[in-house]
Structure formats: structure tokens, C-alpha cells
Design a protein around this motif. Structure first.
Motif, PDB file in Angstrom:
ATOM      1  N   LEU A   7       0.807  -0.999  -0.082  1.00 26.48           N
ATOM      2  CA  LEU A   7       0.102   0.071   0.043  1.00 26.48           C
ATOM      3  C   LEU A   7       0.823   1.249   0.002  1.00 26.48           C
ATOM      4  N   VAL A   8       2.079   1.222   0.706  1.00 25.09           N
ATOM      5  CA  VAL A   8       2.807   2.370   0.870  1.00 25.09           C
ATOM      6  C   VAL A   8       3.402   2.747  -0.437  1.00 25.09           C
ATOM      7  N   LEU A   9       3.733   1.471  -1.069  1.00 28.53           N
ATOM      8  CA  LEU A   9       4.801   1.398  -2.267  1.00 28.53           C
ATOM      9  C   LEU A   9       3.692   1.986  -3.361  1.00 28.53           C
ATOM     10  N   GLY A  10       2.575   1.600  -3.477  1.00 24.13           N
ATOM     11  CA  GLY A  10       1.540   1.956  -4.441  1.00 24.13           C
ATOM     12  C   GLY A  10       1.140   3.472  -4.146  1.00 24.13           C
ATOM     13  N   VAL A  11       0.808   3.912  -3.013  1.00 22.93           N
ATOM     14  CA  VAL A  11       0.406   5.307  -3.024  1.00 22.93           C
ATOM     15  C   VAL A  11       1.690   6.293  -3.304  1.00 22.93           C
ATOM     16  N   THR A  12       2.731   5.754  -2.961  1.00 23.86           N
ATOM     17  CA  THR A  12       4.000   6.565  -3.229  1.00 23.86           C
ATOM     18  C   THR A  12       4.136   6.701  -4.868  1.00 23.86           C
ATOM     19  N   ARG A  13       3.963   5.659  -5.455  1.00 20.77           N
ATOM     20  CA  ARG A  13       3.980   5.520  -6.843  1.00 20.77           C
ATOM     21  C   ARG A  13       3.216   6.247  -7.760  1.00 20.77           C
ATOM     22  N   ARG A  14       2.122   6.260  -7.096  1.00 18.25           N
ATOM     23  CA  ARG A  14       0.896   7.041  -8.003  1.00 18.25           C
ATOM     24  C   ARG A  14       1.035   8.510  -7.617  1.00 18.25           C
ATOM     25  N   GLN A  15       1.243   9.086  -6.562  1.00 21.25           N
ATOM     26  CA  GLN A  15       1.375  10.228  -6.196  1.00 21.25           C
ATOM     27  C   GLN A  15       2.637  11.070  -6.121  1.00 21.25           C
ATOM     28  N   GLN A  16       3.981  10.305  -6.580  1.00 23.30           N
ATOM     29  CA  GLN A  16       5.240  10.733  -6.425  1.00 23.30           C
ATOM     30  C   GLN A  16       5.493  12.017  -7.126  1.00 23.30           C
ATOM     31  N   PRO A  17       6.232  12.861  -6.472  1.00 17.94           N
ATOM     32  CA  PRO A  17       6.703  13.032  -5.238  1.00 17.94           C
ATOM     33  C   PRO A  17       5.743  13.206  -4.255  1.00 17.94           C
ATOM     34  N   LEU A  56      12.765   3.517  -1.489  1.00 13.80           N
ATOM     35  CA  LEU A  56      12.408   4.800  -1.597  1.00 13.80           C
ATOM     36  C   LEU A  56      13.406   5.943  -1.528  1.00 13.80           C
ATOM     37  N   ARG A  57      13.385   7.173  -2.146  1.00 11.19           N
ATOM     38  CA  ARG A  57      14.300   7.889  -2.053  1.00 11.19           C
ATOM     39  C   ARG A  57      13.853   9.422  -1.470  1.00 11.19           C
ATOM     40  N   THR A  58      14.621   9.950  -0.552  1.00  5.61           N
ATOM     41  CA  THR A  58      14.080  11.049  -0.322  1.00  5.61           C
ATOM     42  C   THR A  58      14.617  12.347  -1.335  1.00  5.61           C
ATOM     43  N   GLY A  69       9.474  21.378   7.278  1.00  6.37           N
ATOM     44  CA  GLY A  69       8.817  21.044   5.964  1.00  6.37           C
ATOM     45  C   GLY A  69       8.664  19.514   5.967  1.00  6.37           C
ATOM     46  N   ARG A  70       8.064  19.159   5.108  1.00  3.38           N
ATOM     47  CA  ARG A  70       7.694  17.382   4.981  1.00  3.38           C
ATOM     48  C   ARG A  70       8.571  16.910   3.959  1.00  3.38           C
ATOM     49  N   THR A  71       9.210  15.698   4.532  1.00  2.42           N
ATOM     50  CA  THR A  71      10.112  15.014   3.462  1.00  2.42           C
ATOM     51  C   THR A  71       9.431  14.499   2.285  1.00  2.42           C
ATOM     52  N   LEU A  72       9.847  14.659   1.169  1.00  2.00           N
ATOM     53  CA  LEU A  72       9.311  14.021   0.021  1.00  2.00           C
ATOM     54  C   LEU A  72      10.038  12.802  -0.307  1.00  2.00           C
ATOM     55  N   PHE A  73       9.195  11.831  -0.978  1.00  2.46           N
ATOM     56  CA  PHE A  73       9.799  10.635  -1.436  1.00  2.46           C
ATOM     57  C   PHE A  73       9.295  10.234  -2.742  1.00  2.46           C
ATOM     58  N   GLU A  74      10.205   9.329  -3.344  1.00  2.00           N
ATOM     59  CA  GLU A  74       9.640   8.904  -4.615  1.00  2.00           C
ATOM     60  C   GLU A  74      10.327   7.281  -4.601  1.00  2.00           C
ATOM     61  N   LEU A  75       9.567   6.637  -5.422  1.00  2.00           N
ATOM     62  CA  LEU A  75      10.135   4.978  -5.656  1.00  2.00           C
ATOM     63  C   LEU A  75      11.592   5.006  -6.418  1.00  2.00           C
ATOM     64  N   THR A  76      12.601   4.301  -5.969  1.00  2.00           N
ATOM     65  CA  THR A  76      13.550   4.021  -6.744  1.00  2.00           C
ATOM     66  C   THR A  76      13.262   2.820  -7.625  1.00  2.00           C
ATOM     67  N   PRO A  77      14.173   2.554  -8.472  1.00  2.00           N
ATOM     68  CA  PRO A  77      13.998   1.457  -9.529  1.00  2.00           C
ATOM     69  C   PRO A  77      13.965  -0.040  -8.719  1.00  2.00           C
ATOM     70  N   VAL A  81      10.484  -2.550  -8.562  1.00  2.00           N
ATOM     71  CA  VAL A  81      10.780  -3.865  -8.593  1.00  2.00           C
ATOM     72  C   VAL A  81       9.923  -4.661  -7.438  1.00  2.00           C
ATOM     73  N   GLU A  82      10.116  -4.110  -6.444  1.00  2.00           N
ATOM     74  CA  GLU A  82       9.332  -4.931  -5.109  1.00  2.00           C
ATOM     75  C   GLU A  82       7.650  -4.628  -5.419  1.00  2.00           C
ATOM     76  N   PHE A  83       7.508  -3.085  -5.736  1.00  2.00           N
ATOM     77  CA  PHE A  83       5.976  -3.014  -6.318  1.00  2.00           C
ATOM     78  C   PHE A  83       5.399  -4.313  -7.017  1.00  2.00           C
TER      79      PHE A  83
END
Length: 186
Positions: A7-17, A56-58, A69-77, A81-83
């Protein structure tokens, strides 16, 4: 499998950053806490763990009017793969949390791939149902409680329902419902 990680990977992937609070807000808006073990603490823990593992990468932080401020994240390669691996597992699972997490993000995959995974899941559900029903004649045995047959019938009914539900989703997918990753309009 941890449905929380998917769920965390999926939401991050959908909304990144995106930032942790946005992930939390999104999952709580889905009422994911009612159908999974997702709690605010588990969301933040998963973000921290996925970042430590390089999934995840900051990207720095997003300024705010109040507080830090809030730390921003995105998926790494590696996170991508894990997603994908977790999606494959979730869509073939008979565990409600895992399957629910997979269904939540099935639109991230090609239609044919989702159909194939859900066909596998439906076959597993049907086999479990049939195996449970096949055991009914053997109960109650000498050492089993007399209500063991009721439990077998309960669980076979759950898997019968899951089999029927999956058939309905498959019908809708084959009929072109739901926007999928490989649809031309996307």
C-alpha cells in the motif's frame, strides 16, 4: 507479505513525489484501516524501512507554513521491482489483506496480466473450497470437536464467495471496465 508495504509503495508510486502524511491521508481516506492492519504508525514505519532498504528515495523537503517541512519521497528502481513483485503475489493471494492491496493498484498493470493473475487466484480459491468440502465426510472424527464440520462449511463458503467475487471482477476486466496501464486513453 506485508499489505502495508504494498500500500505504501503503491500510493507513493501513484502520487510521487509525496510525503508521509499524504500517504497516510490517502490510505485513511480509503478506510484501509478497516480491511488491513494499516495504522498511522505502520505507514510511517514502512516508509522509514523502505527508505533504509533503498526502495524509496528522499527528494528533500516541501516547505510548510507551520512546523518543519515534510520530507518528499519517490520510488527507486528497486522500489518499482518490489512493487511489481508484491502485486504479482497479492493478485494471486487468497489472503484478504493481500488481495485487497493488489486490487487497489491493479490499474497500474496491463489488463491481460491482471486477468491472468486473478484467474490463478480464482483457481486457488476454488481448489481450497473443494478441498474443504471434501473433508466434511471425514468429520467429526474421534478426536475432533463435533462442530468441526460447521467450521469446514464456514470456510468453504468463504472460499466459494471469494471464487464468485473474483469471477465478477474478471468479467468486468474482460468487458473493458476499469482503466488499466496499457489502455490507449492512459
Amino acid at each position: 507479505m506485508s499489505a502495508v508495504r504494498l500500500l505504501v509503495l503503491g500510493v507513493t508510486r501513484r502520487q510521487q513525489p509525496t510525503h508521509g502524511y499524504a500517504v497516510r491521508r490517502e490510505l485513511l481516506s480509503w478506510r484501509a484501516d478497516t480491511w488491513t492492519n494499516v495504522q498511522p504508525g505502520s505507514i510511517y514505519h514502512a516508509i522509514k524501512q523502505l527508505t533504509l532498504e533503498g526502495k524509496l528515495r528522499t527528494l528533500g523537503s516541501e516547505g510548510g507554513n507551520r512546523g518543519p517541512g515534510r520530507t518528499l519521497f519517490e520510488l527507486t528502481p528497486a522500489g518499482e521491482v518490489e512493487f511489481r513483485e508484491r502485486m504479482d503475489t497479492a493478485l494471486t493471494s487468497v489472503d484478504m489483506e493481500e488481495l485487497g492491496a493488489g486490487i487497489a493498484f491493479m490499474d497500474a498493470l496491463p489488463r491481460a496480466e491482471v486477468i491472468a493473475k486473478l484467474e490463478e487466484q480464482r483457481a486457488r480459491s476454488r481448489q481450497i473450497r473443494d478441498d474443504l468440502l471434501g473433508m466434511v465426510g471425514d468429520y467429526p472424527g474421534r478426536y475432533e470437536p463435533p462442530h468441526a464440520t460447521d467450521l469446514l462449511e464456514l470456510w468453504s463458503g468463504v472460499f466459494d464467495n471469494l471464487t464468485g467475487w473474483t469471477a465478477g471482477v474478471l468479467t468486468r476486466l474482460r468487458g473493458g471496465e476499469y482503466g488499466m496501464a496499457d489502455d490507449p486513453a492512459r
